[in-house]
Design a protein around this motif. Structure first.
Motif, PDB file in Angstrom:
ATOM      1  N   ASP A  80      -0.433  12.798 -18.489  1.00 52.04           N
ATOM      2  CA  ASP A  80       0.410  13.885 -17.990  1.00 52.04           C
ATOM      3  C   ASP A  80       1.243  13.412 -16.805  1.00 52.04           C
ATOM      4  O   ASP A  80       0.785  12.604 -15.985  1.00 52.04           O
ATOM      5  CB  ASP A  80      -0.432  15.079 -17.566  1.00 52.04           C
ATOM      6  CG  ASP A  80      -1.165  15.711 -18.738  1.00 52.04           C
ATOM      7  OD1 ASP A  80      -0.838  15.373 -19.892  1.00 52.04           O
ATOM      8  OD2 ASP A  80      -2.082  16.522 -18.487  1.00 52.04           O
ATOM      9  N   CYS A  81       2.475  13.981 -16.699  1.00 52.43           N
ATOM     10  CA  CYS A  81       3.376  13.708 -15.577  1.00 52.43           C
ATOM     11  C   CYS A  81       3.366  14.920 -14.643  1.00 52.43           C
ATOM     12  O   CYS A  81       3.552  16.070 -15.092  1.00 52.43           O
ATOM     13  CB  CYS A  81       4.794  13.424 -16.072  1.00 52.43           C
ATOM     14  SG  CYS A  81       6.000  13.188 -14.747  1.00 52.43           S
ATOM     15  N   LEU A  82       3.173  14.694 -13.329  1.00 48.25           N
ATOM     16  CA  LEU A  82       3.139  15.754 -12.330  1.00 48.25           C
ATOM     17  C   LEU A  82       4.363  15.636 -11.445  1.00 48.25           C
ATOM     18  O   LEU A  82       4.683  14.542 -10.939  1.00 48.25           O
ATOM     19  CB  LEU A  82       1.872  15.663 -11.479  1.00 48.25           C
ATOM     20  CG  LEU A  82       0.533  15.727 -12.238  1.00 48.25           C
ATOM     21  CD1 LEU A  82      -0.624  15.628 -11.256  1.00 48.25           C
ATOM     22  CD2 LEU A  82       0.434  16.996 -13.067  1.00 48.25           C
ATOM     23  N   VAL A  83       5.090  16.777 -11.220  1.00 45.90           N
ATOM     24  CA  VAL A  83       6.298  16.832 -10.393  1.00 45.90           C
ATOM     25  C   VAL A  83       5.976  17.655  -9.155  1.00 45.90           C
ATOM     26  O   VAL A  83       5.551  18.815  -9.254  1.00 45.90           O
ATOM     27  CB  VAL A  83       7.476  17.448 -11.167  1.00 45.90           C
ATOM     28  CG1 VAL A  83       8.713  17.496 -10.290  1.00 45.90           C
ATOM     29  CG2 VAL A  83       7.741  16.677 -12.454  1.00 45.90           C
ATOM     30  N   TRP A  84       6.209  17.074  -7.969  1.00 51.06           N
ATOM     31  CA  TRP A  84       5.932  17.730  -6.687  1.00 51.06           C
ATOM     32  C   TRP A  84       7.253  17.995  -5.955  1.00 51.06           C
ATOM     33  O   TRP A  84       8.084  17.099  -5.840  1.00 51.06           O
ATOM     34  CB  TRP A  84       5.045  16.849  -5.812  1.00 51.06           C
ATOM     35  CG  TRP A  84       3.759  16.430  -6.466  1.00 51.06           C
ATOM     36  CD1 TRP A  84       3.589  15.419  -7.352  1.00 51.06           C
ATOM     37  CD2 TRP A  84       2.475  17.026  -6.285  1.00 51.06           C
ATOM     38  NE1 TRP A  84       2.288  15.329  -7.739  1.00 51.06           N
ATOM     39  CE2 TRP A  84       1.561  16.311  -7.092  1.00 51.06           C
ATOM     40  CE3 TRP A  84       2.001  18.090  -5.514  1.00 51.06           C
ATOM     41  CZ2 TRP A  84       0.210  16.623  -7.149  1.00 51.06           C
ATOM     42  CZ3 TRP A  84       0.649  18.397  -5.564  1.00 51.06           C
ATOM     43  CH2 TRP A  84      -0.231  17.678  -6.373  1.00 51.06           C
ATOM     44  N   HIS A  85       7.423  19.263  -5.455  1.00 49.46           N
ATOM     45  CA  HIS A  85       8.666  19.609  -4.760  1.00 49.46           C
ATOM     46  C   HIS A  85       8.412  20.807  -3.840  1.00 49.46           C
ATOM     47  O   HIS A  85       7.558  21.662  -4.149  1.00 49.46           O
ATOM     48  CB  HIS A  85       9.771  19.948  -5.771  1.00 49.46           C
ATOM     49  CG  HIS A  85      11.130  19.970  -5.178  1.00 49.46           C
ATOM     50  ND1 HIS A  85      11.732  21.126  -4.743  1.00 49.46           N
ATOM     51  CD2 HIS A  85      12.027  18.967  -4.928  1.00 49.46           C
ATOM     52  CE1 HIS A  85      12.926  20.854  -4.258  1.00 49.46           C
ATOM     53  NE2 HIS A  85      13.139  19.550  -4.354  1.00 49.46           N
ATOM     54  N   PRO A  86       9.140  20.908  -2.707  1.00 52.84           N
ATOM     55  CA  PRO A  86       8.925  22.034  -1.783  1.00 52.84           C
ATOM     56  C   PRO A  86       9.220  23.392  -2.379  1.00 52.84           C
ATOM     57  O   PRO A  86       8.670  24.410  -1.910  1.00 52.84           O
ATOM     58  CB  PRO A  86       9.890  21.733  -0.628  1.00 52.84           C
ATOM     59  CG  PRO A  86      10.116  20.265  -0.677  1.00 52.84           C
ATOM     60  CD  PRO A  86      10.046  19.903  -2.131  1.00 52.84           C
ATOM     61  N   THR A  87      10.088  23.464  -3.366  1.00 53.24           N
ATOM     62  CA  THR A  87      10.406  24.757  -3.975  1.00 53.24           C
ATOM     63  C   THR A  87       9.314  25.254  -4.908  1.00 53.24           C
ATOM     64  O   THR A  87       9.381  26.402  -5.374  1.00 53.24           O
ATOM     65  CB  THR A  87      11.723  24.661  -4.750  1.00 53.24           C
ATOM     66  OG1 THR A  87      11.605  23.653  -5.774  1.00 53.24           O
ATOM     67  CG2 THR A  87      12.873  24.300  -3.826  1.00 53.24           C
ATOM     68  N   LEU A  88       8.331  24.416  -5.184  1.00 43.53           N
ATOM     69  CA  LEU A  88       7.252  24.774  -6.105  1.00 43.53           C
ATOM     70  C   LEU A  88       5.976  25.051  -5.322  1.00 43.53           C
ATOM     71  O   LEU A  88       5.675  24.362  -4.334  1.00 43.53           O
ATOM     72  CB  LEU A  88       7.009  23.647  -7.118  1.00 43.53           C
ATOM     73  CG  LEU A  88       8.224  23.204  -7.954  1.00 43.53           C
ATOM     74  CD1 LEU A  88       7.850  22.012  -8.825  1.00 43.53           C
ATOM     75  CD2 LEU A  88       8.729  24.368  -8.803  1.00 43.53           C
ATOM     76  N   THR A  89       5.241  26.044  -5.754  1.00 38.16           N
ATOM     77  CA  THR A  89       3.966  26.360  -5.094  1.00 38.16           C
ATOM     78  C   THR A  89       2.889  25.341  -5.414  1.00 38.16           C
ATOM     79  O   THR A  89       1.905  25.221  -4.686  1.00 38.16           O
ATOM     80  CB  THR A  89       3.494  27.753  -5.525  1.00 38.16           C
ATOM     81  OG1 THR A  89       3.372  27.798  -6.961  1.00 38.16           O
ATOM     82  CG2 THR A  89       4.484  28.824  -5.081  1.00 38.16           C
ATOM     83  N   GLY A  90       3.042  24.626  -6.483  1.00 37.26           N
ATOM     84  CA  GLY A  90       2.090  23.603  -6.897  1.00 37.26           C
ATOM     85  C   GLY A  90       2.778  22.587  -7.782  1.00 37.26           C
ATOM     86  O   GLY A  90       3.963  22.723  -8.112  1.00 37.26           O
ATOM     87  N   PRO A  91       2.076  21.534  -8.193  1.00 33.31           N
ATOM     88  CA  PRO A  91       2.713  20.527  -9.046  1.00 33.31           C
ATOM     89  C   PRO A  91       3.056  21.094 -10.417  1.00 33.31           C
ATOM     90  O   PRO A  91       2.283  21.859 -11.000  1.00 33.31           O
ATOM     91  CB  PRO A  91       1.657  19.420  -9.132  1.00 33.31           C
ATOM     92  CG  PRO A  91       0.362  20.118  -8.879  1.00 33.31           C
ATOM     93  CD  PRO A  91       0.662  21.202  -7.919  1.00 33.31           C
ATOM     94  N   ARG A  92       4.190  20.693 -10.895  1.00 34.73           N
ATOM     95  CA  ARG A  92       4.589  21.064 -12.254  1.00 34.73           C
ATOM     96  C   ARG A  92       4.063  19.979 -13.204  1.00 34.73           C
ATOM     97  O   ARG A  92       4.348  18.791 -13.038  1.00 34.73           O
ATOM     98  CB  ARG A  92       6.098  21.184 -12.370  1.00 34.73           C
ATOM     99  CG  ARG A  92       6.588  21.493 -13.782  1.00 34.73           C
ATOM    100  CD  ARG A  92       8.107  21.523 -13.833  1.00 34.73           C
ATOM    101  NE  ARG A  92       8.631  22.634 -13.048  1.00 34.73           N
ATOM    102  CZ  ARG A  92       9.942  22.829 -12.845  1.00 34.73           C
ATOM    103  NH1 ARG A  92      10.830  21.961 -13.348  1.00 34.73           N
ATOM    104  NH2 ARG A  92      10.341  23.859 -12.139  1.00 34.73           N
ATOM    105  N   ARG A  93       3.301  20.411 -14.213  1.00 25.34           N
ATOM    106  CA  ARG A  93       2.643  19.473 -15.120  1.00 25.34           C
ATOM    107  C   ARG A  93       3.385  19.407 -16.452  1.00 25.34           C
ATOM    108  O   ARG A  93       3.622  20.427 -17.097  1.00 25.34           O
ATOM    109  CB  ARG A  93       1.189  19.879 -15.352  1.00 25.34           C
ATOM    110  CG  ARG A  93       0.414  18.979 -16.310  1.00 25.34           C
ATOM    111  CD  ARG A  93      -0.992  19.511 -16.520  1.00 25.34           C
ATOM    112  NE  ARG A  93      -1.754  19.515 -15.281  1.00 25.34           N
ATOM    113  CZ  ARG A  93      -2.487  18.485 -14.847  1.00 25.34           C
ATOM    114  NH1 ARG A  93      -2.548  17.369 -15.572  1.00 25.34           N
ATOM    115  NH2 ARG A  93      -3.142  18.564 -13.710  1.00 25.34           N
TER     116      ARG A  93
END
Length: 547
Positions: A207-220
């Motif tokens: 799985d690929c995890l995307v981290w960004h300040p606009t997100l409350t958690g990582p997007r999987r």
């Protein structure tokens, strides 16, 4: 002098500004953050003092200067300029009171510095500036790569993302591999995962995890590694129990290749397939007739997919008669019997343990009761012994023949022929029938020794007359008064041995009275009597003590 004048003018202007109006609800550090494609509000609210706001205008700073966005006049109304028309508006219906600017759909190009310009009367203009930063929600994707077993180290998956500010990418997997990340100035980021493909890796999580300040958690972005490998065939359906006449016999070619094999081929080594053996596309070889001895042999199955082929062989034997095998019913019955036997064994063990514990408990109770009885009997026996010792009377007048001790002094003379015996020599006939008084204490012995024998006590014992009580039984008149303290009263006198002993003593007393006399405390034979008339086994004196 000039410096003092300049300072005084600045203080005056500051006082005029404070007293004549101020901006409220100012953003912290004059900086705002917004997200693209969302509504953004730029705050501006001026509270005048002794003045009136006439006009409000918003500007954006560009490389050429300040670009006019929108203006609102107290009398003429609102006006938006250029490309901003339709994209911006004032937050309040009365812009001179609340001059906040609303950007309906924020774009990345909207990022920059803005100025709110307020015209008041009669005190002039006032400005407030704010910097807007526009963030974008990450746009990401995952590209999976199909790998083949046996290939060299290569890329297995690729993940990409674009956002402001640039996002961070990571992998969630248990595979042994390596990730390589890259980023660009426009906010784009890529991550590539590489490994050595193996059959055991097929279907594993990558799985690929995307981290960004606009997100409350990582997007999987979920992904499973795909590894292609050749088939691994195996023949099933035969367990060594084929016989002549067996119907619906079939063999199956099982394969675990990836992708799943689509082509199966059956053959018999050294000869053609038997007549009536039908191969199916799913890898099954079915015998459409009963088996015969000629159906035996080595069968080969070949499975093929896009990567390679896999083959398997199996030796088949067909017997003339079926071998007896344990049926499912028999197996079930055996299991049931075993379970019942085990249950009975456990029940027997429980019963044995219970009975043993109960018996031990009962034995302990019996032992305790027996000990208590023994102690009680011992106590009663000691009490009876004490009562017998205390019951010996020193009064010869009230004593019977049995209780009068015999005192023998000197020698017995004139025993028939005048033979003199030495002192303290017992006569040939036994004098003591019982040893009860021999066991008495020294005190009782001394009292018995002090008593002298009188002629009247050596005569025949007189018994009280027998009377009949109310219930018809013969009973001694002195039963109520006379109590045998040592033997328990009436019960001891009624014992058959006691009656026999009394009879013997009575006979001995009669013989004694007939053949002896006592003179001055000395027992002598009467003249003319034969001393042998008394049986040597008869008791002459009962309970006598020689002193």
């Amino acid at each position: 002098m000039t410096s003092w004048l300049t300072l005084s003018l600045r203080l005056l202007l500051s006082w005029m500004y404070v007293t004549r109006g101020e901006f409220v609800e100012r953003p912290r550090d004059d900086s705002l953050r917004s997200v693209a494609e969302e509504e953004t509000v730029l705050p501006c609210r001026f509270q005048p003092t002794d003045s009136v706001v006439v006009q409000v205008t918003w500007f954006k700073q560009t490389s050429d200067g300040w670009e006019q966005i929108i203006t609102a006049h107290r009398v003429d109304g609102q006006t938006a300029f250029g490309t901003w028309s339709g994209r911006v508006r004032f937050k309040s219906s009365n812009p001179t009171v609340d001059s906040s600017l609303v950007v309906l759909s924020t774009e990345v190009s909207d990022e920059g510095r803005y100025k709110c310009h307020v015209n008041s009367y009669p005190f002039g203009t006032f400005d407030q500036e704010v910097t807007l930063t526009v963030w974008t929600i990450p746009i990401s994707s995952l590209d999976a790569v199909t790998v083949v077993e046996g290939q060299s180290y290569r890329q297995a998956a690729s993940c990409r993302s674009l956002a402001r500010p640039p996002p961070l990418l990571s992998w969630d997997t248990e595979l042994s591999g390596q990730s390589v990340n890259r980023s660009w100035e426009n906010g784009a980021v890529t991550a590539h995962y590489s490994l050595h493909p193996l059959r055991s890796m097929n279907g594993k999580k990558l799985d690929c995890l995307v981290w960004h300040p606009t997100l409350t958690g990582p997007r999987r972005h979920q992904n499973q590694l795909v590894v292609h490998f050749p088939p691994d065939s195996e023949v099933s359906g035969y367990s060594g129990d084929w016989y002549v006449g067996l119907e619906r016999a079939a063999l199956s070619c099982v394969s675990g290749g990836n992708p799943r094999p689509q082509l199966f081929t059956w053959a018999r080594l050294g000869e053609a397939l038997p007549e009536g053996a039908i191969p199916h596309p799913n890898g099954t070889l079915e015998f459409g007739r009963p088996l015969s001895l000629s159906d035996g042999g080595t069968y080969r199955c070949v499975a093929k997919n896009d990567v390679g082929v896999g083959a398997a062989e199996l030796q088949i034997s067909v017997t003339e008669f079926p071998e007896r095998q344990t049926t499912t019913t028999e197996k079930t019955l055996m299991v049931v019997v075993g379970v019942v036997a085990g249950g009975l064994l456990i029940l027997m063990l429980i019963i044995i343990i219970t009975v043993t514990c109960h018996q031990k408990k009962k034995n302990k109770m019996l032992t305790r009761e027996l000990t208590e009885k023994k102690e009680e009997i011992s106590t009663l026996s000691r009490q009876a012994s004490f009562r017998r010792m205390n019951s010996v009377s020193t009064d010869a007048r009230g004593a019977t023949e049995e209780s009068i001790p015999l005192r023998v002094d000197g020698t017995l003379s004139s025993l028939g022929q005048g033979t003199r015996l030495p002192p303290h020599v017992p006569t040939p006939s036994p004098i003591l029938q019982s040893g009860e008084l021999l066991g008495q204490t020294d005190e009782g012995a001394s009292r018995s020794a002090s008593a002298t024998v009188s002629p009247r006590h050596s005569s025949r014992r007189s018994y009280p007359p027998v009377t009949h009580d109310d219930d018809g039984d013969e009973e001694d008149d002195d039963d109520d008064d006379e109590v045998d303290e040592g033997l328990g009263g009436r019960a001891s006198r009624e014992h058959p041995d006691d009656r026999e002993s009394q009879s013997s003593r009575s006979q001995a007393s009669e013989a004694h009275s007939a053949g002896y006399r006592v003179t001055n405390g000395t027992v002598r034979f009467k003249p003319g009597t034969n001393p042998t008339v008394v049986s040597p086994h008869a008791s002459l004196v009962h309970k006598a003590q020689i002193v």
